[in-house]
Write a protein that holds these residues in place. Structure first.
Motif, PDB file in Angstrom:
ATOM      1  N   TRP A  86       0.854  -1.178   0.000  1.00 17.85           N
ATOM      2  CA  TRP A  86       0.000   0.000   0.000  1.00 17.85           C
ATOM      3  C   TRP A  86       0.894   1.233   0.000  1.00 17.85           C
ATOM      4  O   TRP A  86       2.110   1.145   0.171  1.00 17.85           O
ATOM      5  CB  TRP A  86      -0.917  -0.007   1.214  1.00 17.85           C
ATOM      6  CG  TRP A  86      -1.770  -1.249   1.332  1.00 17.85           C
ATOM      7  CD1 TRP A  86      -2.157  -2.083   0.324  1.00 17.85           C
ATOM      8  CD2 TRP A  86      -2.318  -1.796   2.530  1.00 17.85           C
ATOM      9  NE1 TRP A  86      -2.932  -3.102   0.810  1.00 17.85           N
ATOM     10  CE2 TRP A  86      -3.049  -2.959   2.168  1.00 17.85           C
ATOM     11  CE3 TRP A  86      -2.289  -1.427   3.863  1.00 17.85           C
ATOM     12  CZ2 TRP A  86      -3.723  -3.739   3.102  1.00 17.85           C
ATOM     13  CZ3 TRP A  86      -2.972  -2.210   4.789  1.00 17.85           C
ATOM     14  CH2 TRP A  86      -3.672  -3.339   4.411  1.00 17.85           C
ATOM     15  N   SER A  87       0.315   2.390  -0.138  1.00 15.12           N
ATOM     16  CA  SER A  87       1.124   3.612  -0.240  1.00 15.12           C
ATOM     17  C   SER A  87       1.945   3.890   1.015  1.00 15.12           C
ATOM     18  O   SER A  87       3.068   4.388   0.928  1.00 15.12           O
ATOM     19  CB  SER A  87       0.239   4.821  -0.566  1.00 15.12           C
ATOM     20  OG  SER A  87      -0.691   5.042   0.473  1.00 15.12           O
ATOM     21  N   THR A  88       1.433   3.550   2.198  1.00 11.00           N
ATOM     22  CA  THR A  88       2.163   3.841   3.439  1.00 11.00           C
ATOM     23  C   THR A  88       2.555   2.590   4.210  1.00 11.00           C
ATOM     24  O   THR A  88       3.105   2.693   5.302  1.00 11.00           O
ATOM     25  CB  THR A  88       1.320   4.733   4.381  1.00 11.00           C
ATOM     26  OG1 THR A  88       0.112   4.038   4.706  1.00 11.00           O
ATOM     27  CG2 THR A  88       1.002   6.070   3.722  1.00 11.00           C
ATOM     28  N   GLU A  89       2.274   1.423   3.632  1.00 12.45           N
ATOM     29  CA  GLU A  89       2.440   0.190   4.403  1.00 12.45           C
ATOM     30  C   GLU A  89       2.696  -1.012   3.506  1.00 12.45           C
ATOM     31  O   GLU A  89       2.137  -1.115   2.422  1.00 12.45           O
ATOM     32  CB  GLU A  89       1.139  -0.027   5.196  1.00 12.45           C
ATOM     33  CG  GLU A  89       1.043  -1.229   6.031  1.00 12.45           C
ATOM     34  CD  GLU A  89      -0.298  -1.295   6.757  1.00 12.45           C
ATOM     35  OE1 GLU A  89      -0.772  -2.408   6.979  1.00 12.45           O
ATOM     36  OE2 GLU A  89      -0.889  -0.231   7.085  1.00 12.45           O
ATOM     37  N   ALA A 118      10.832  -1.112   2.958  1.00 11.23           N
ATOM     38  CA  ALA A 118       9.999  -0.156   3.692  1.00 11.23           C
ATOM     39  C   ALA A 118      10.795   1.094   4.056  1.00 11.23           C
ATOM     40  O   ALA A 118      10.295   2.212   3.932  1.00 11.23           O
ATOM     41  CB  ALA A 118       9.436  -0.815   4.956  1.00 11.23           C
ATOM     42  N   SER A 121      11.240   3.350   1.065  1.00 13.10           N
ATOM     43  CA  SER A 121      10.014   3.944   0.530  1.00 13.10           C
ATOM     44  C   SER A 121       9.178   4.619   1.620  1.00 13.10           C
ATOM     45  O   SER A 121       8.033   4.982   1.366  1.00 13.10           O
ATOM     46  CB  SER A 121       9.178   2.867  -0.183  1.00 13.10           C
ATOM     47  OG  SER A 121       8.821   1.839   0.712  1.00 13.10           O
ATOM     48  N   ASP A 122       9.756   4.758   2.803  1.00 11.87           N
ATOM     49  CA  ASP A 122       9.104   5.428   3.933  1.00 11.87           C
ATOM     50  C   ASP A 122       7.738   4.819   4.254  1.00 11.87           C
ATOM     51  O   ASP A 122       6.730   5.510   4.347  1.00 11.87           O
ATOM     52  CB  ASP A 122       8.972   6.934   3.661  1.00 11.87           C
ATOM     53  CG  ASP A 122       8.692   7.712   4.939  1.00 11.87           C
ATOM     54  OD1 ASP A 122       9.116   7.261   6.017  1.00 11.87           O
ATOM     55  OD2 ASP A 122       8.035   8.762   4.857  1.00 11.87           O
ATOM     56  N   ARG A 123       7.727   3.490   4.399  1.00 15.64           N
ATOM     57  CA  ARG A 123       6.505   2.775   4.750  1.00 15.64           C
ATOM     58  C   ARG A 123       6.747   1.938   6.011  1.00 15.64           C
ATOM     59  O   ARG A 123       7.874   1.631   6.355  1.00 15.64           O
ATOM     60  CB  ARG A 123       6.072   1.841   3.615  1.00 15.64           C
ATOM     61  CG  ARG A 123       5.622   2.592   2.384  1.00 15.64           C
ATOM     62  CD  ARG A 123       5.039   1.672   1.357  1.00 15.64           C
ATOM     63  NE  ARG A 123       6.093   1.154   0.502  1.00 15.64           N
ATOM     64  CZ  ARG A 123       5.881   0.464  -0.609  1.00 15.64           C
ATOM     65  NH1 ARG A 123       4.661   0.182  -0.995  1.00 15.64           N
ATOM     66  NH2 ARG A 123       6.879   0.039  -1.329  1.00 15.64           N
ATOM     67  N   THR A 124       5.664   1.552   6.648  1.00 14.22           N
ATOM     68  CA  THR A 124       5.746   0.615   7.754  1.00 14.22           C
ATOM     69  C   THR A 124       5.539  -0.796   7.203  1.00 14.22           C
ATOM     70  O   THR A 124       5.122  -0.970   6.057  1.00 14.22           O
ATOM     71  CB  THR A 124       4.672   0.901   8.821  1.00 14.22           C
ATOM     72  OG1 THR A 124       3.388   0.770   8.226  1.00 14.22           O
ATOM     73  CG2 THR A 124       4.838   2.303   9.412  1.00 14.22           C
TER      74      THR A 124
END
Length: 168
Positions: A86-89, A118, A121-124
């Motif tokens: 997903w965009s943030t995860e 992660a 791409s600055d995601r969790t």
């Protein structure tokens, strides 16, 4: 123990040709859990087959199947890693290894690859885990923390990039 830095692991997108392996993997993962039922082997196999089919259909309908991968070691299928991006995860939908490959650092190696992705791409990274699943201890050692209690059975755990850990 294999040197984790040099594990000859690859991920490849699963295909219909992998379904027999995925069925066997599912049954191997569930076998210990279902041992207490003391079902005859035929009943156990039928149950695992129907549960695999239901789970597989659910995954196909509700998650992006582009990252439903087979984990290979030296070209041999040994597990699966299903990730929904997903965009943030990065949501780990499922990670499973054949019993003989557990405890060898392979799962940790797969997680570290996801952590690198992660981080860049600055995601969790998140994963659902049953409260009593022994893998929960591994997830905690790797830096996952409780995000929410989904229900009475599942916890949602989260790993955050280093720069984001102090923000909460």
């Amino acid at each position: 123990m294999t040197d984790r830095a040099t594990l000859p692991l690859t991920l490849r997108r699963h295909s219909e040709a992998d379904l027999p392996f995925l069925r066997r993997l599912y049954a191997d993962v569930r076998r210990q859990e279902l041992a207490a039922a003391q079902w005859p082997e035929a009943q156990l196999q039928a149950f695992c087959e129907s549960q695999f089919e239901a789970q597989y259909r659910h995954y196909q309908q509700h998650y992006c199947s582009d990252r439903f991968d087979i984990i290979e070691l030296d070209g041999k299928a040994i597990g699966r890693l299903f990730v929904d991006a997903w965009s943030t995860e990065l949501r780990i939908v499922d990670i499973s290894l054949l019993p003989e490959y557990r405890g060898r650092g392979i799962g940790s190696h797969c997680f570290r690859r996801l952590f690198q992705e992660a981080q860049s791409s600055d995601r969790t990274v998140t994963i659902h885990v049953e409260r009593n699943n022994p893998a929960r201890k591994l997830y905690e050692r790797l830096g996952f923390r409780l995000k929410t209690e989904t229900n009475e059975i599942y916890l949602l755990m989260e790993w955050q990039p280093a720069h984001a850990r102090g923000k909460k």
